[in-house]
Design a protein around this motif. Structure first.
Motif, PDB file in Angstrom:
ATOM      1  N   HIS A   1       0.822  -1.219   0.000  1.00  0.00           N
ATOM      2  CA  HIS A   1       0.000   0.000   0.000  1.00  0.00           C
ATOM      3  C   HIS A   1       0.862   1.278   0.000  1.00  0.00           C
ATOM      4  O   HIS A   1       0.552   2.252  -0.690  1.00  0.00           O
TER       5      HIS A   1
ATOM      6  N   HIS B   1       1.168   4.493  -2.537  1.00  0.00           N
ATOM      7  CA  HIS B   1       1.157   5.932  -2.217  1.00  0.00           C
ATOM      8  C   HIS B   1       2.358   6.644  -2.858  1.00  0.00           C
ATOM      9  O   HIS B   1       2.206   7.708  -3.451  1.00  0.00           O
TER      10      HIS B   1
ATOM     11  N   SER C   1      -0.091   9.296   6.245  1.00  0.00           N
ATOM     12  CA  SER C   1      -1.438   8.750   6.048  1.00  0.00           C
ATOM     13  C   SER C   1      -2.078   8.474   7.404  1.00  0.00           C
ATOM     14  O   SER C   1      -1.564   8.880   8.442  1.00  0.00           O
TER      15      SER C   1
ATOM     16  N   ASP D   1      -6.565   7.223  -0.245  1.00  0.00           N
ATOM     17  CA  ASP D   1      -6.545   5.861  -0.791  1.00  0.00           C
ATOM     18  C   ASP D   1      -7.324   5.756  -2.100  1.00  0.00           C
ATOM     19  O   ASP D   1      -8.427   6.298  -2.226  1.00  0.00           O
TER      20      ASP D   1
HETATM   21 ZN    ZN Z   1      -3.308   4.889   2.404  1.00  0.00          ZN
END
Ligand code: ZN
Ligand code: KG4
Length: 331
Positions: free
Chosen positions: A111, A115, A135, A292
């Motif tokens: 993840h 980003h 985040s 996201d």
């Molecule tokens: Zn995220």
């Protein structure tokens, strides 16, 4: 080369079709913010149920909007880690089923790598560069030497910045997610409260944000305060720390190109302030790509697939694998 990407690590159910040659073919995203709002944070079980409920209707919507024939994809990219394990499990199982039915490879993506590469969706950036990831779950500084080569430089020792925004908003009586609410309030407030800048003078690139939250709790509990001014003071303190640590990282590594990514990079004051930093080049994704989404997962997936990285059929979601060791278990 075309990827279908699945992102379910937290409270956004997102799918994207992305072409290496043409960019975004289509993307759909369903935020669960309203569902978690009253709880002041994401409720893991509710999040997983929502992903389960919404993935197939979202895929239908994506295919209707794009008129794309799903059989034409080259692989299925999906977020393997980090995230809420139940939520990840739903997305991983969905990706596996599609991969099996379509006979296409599975490409796992980290993840945070997604980003970092959210910035590349708009323009490629020469290596090396620094990445400040801010985040809801992470606040980390990395040196990115090339795709897949990440050197951890430092990060928060307690709360992530986004988490801190969410907790402060909750203290002030607001719902989840707190970041956009504090962002709006701060615009009309003044930095009237003196709040700590934790670890500002510390030599390392580590950070800490939980003390800031405690200081705010005291002010809120006093009962007499201005929400706008407190939001502005909090945001100023957070940005002072992030800026100081980013500049320290630049000084230590001599790398003057920086990406600032993750949900908090949607913050308006952060964007204005960091883009004006002199002596360094700062790249911040479009706000839609800061929070996201599946487009960033597709982009990172294509970079992985080009390098021959695919997943075995029995791959399992991993709750919290560090970026720098990603892939060691299954590749
Ligand atoms: Zn995220
Ligand atoms: O990257 P992200 O969408 O999800 C995670 O990977 O965690 O980040 C979500 C976080 C939340 O904590 C949210 O409050 C924060 O990003 N956020 C913001 C803003 N928009 C979202 N924080 C400050 N200002 C914003 N405008």
């Amino acid at each position: 080369m075309i990827a279908l990407a699945v992102e379910t690590s937290c409270d956004e159910t997102a799918l994207a079709l992305y072409s290496q040659e043409r960019g975004v073919i289509g993307d759909v995203l369903l935020s669960q913010a309203k569902i978690h709002q009253e709880f002041g944070g994401v409720v893991p079980e509710l999040s997983a149920r929502e992903h389960t409920k919404n993935l197939l209707p979202l895929l239908d919507l994506l295919l209707k909007q794009t008129k794309f024939d799903l059989r034409k994809i080259d692989f299925v990219a999906f977020t393997l880690t980090p995230g809420l394990i139940l939520s990840l499990t739903v997305g991983v199982s969905f990706a596996k089923s599609l991969s099996y039915a379509l006979k296409k490879p599975l490409v796992p993506v980290h993840h945070l790598e997604g980003h970092i590469y959210s910035v590349f969706v708009e323009r490629p950036i020469p290596y090396p560069f620094l990445a400040l990831i801010v985040s809801g779950g992470h606040t980390d500084l990395y040196l990115v030497e090339e795709f897949g080569k990440y050197v951890f430089l430092g990060g928060t020792l307690d709360d992530a910045v986004g988490e801190s925004y969410d907790k402060v908003a909750r203290l002030m009586g607001f719902g989840y997610p707190g970041g956009p609410i504090i962002d709006r309030l701060a615009k009309v407030g003044k930095p009237a409260y003196h709040l700590p800048r934790p670890m500002l003078e510390d030599k390392s690139l580590n950070m800490s944000f939980s003390g800031l939250k405690t200081a705010i709790r005291r002010i809120v509990e006093s009962g007499d305060y201005s929400k706008e001014d407190l939001a502005c003071s909090f945001q100023r303190a957070v940005l002072d720390v992030l800026e100081a640590k980013l500049l320290k990282a630049v000084q230590l590594t001599k790398v003057k190109r920086v990406v600032v990514v993750g949900g908090v990079s949607a913050n308006s004051e952060l964007r204005e302030r960091f883009s004006k930093l002199s002596g360094i080049e700062v790249f911040i994704p479009h706000p839609k790509l800061s929070t996201d989404n599946a487009i960033m997962i597709a982009y990172a997936g294509i970079e992985r697939f080009k390098r021959g990285i695919t997943a075995p059929e029995d791959i399992n979601p991993e709750p919290n694998t560090p970026l720098e060791t990603f892939g060691r278990v299954w590749s």
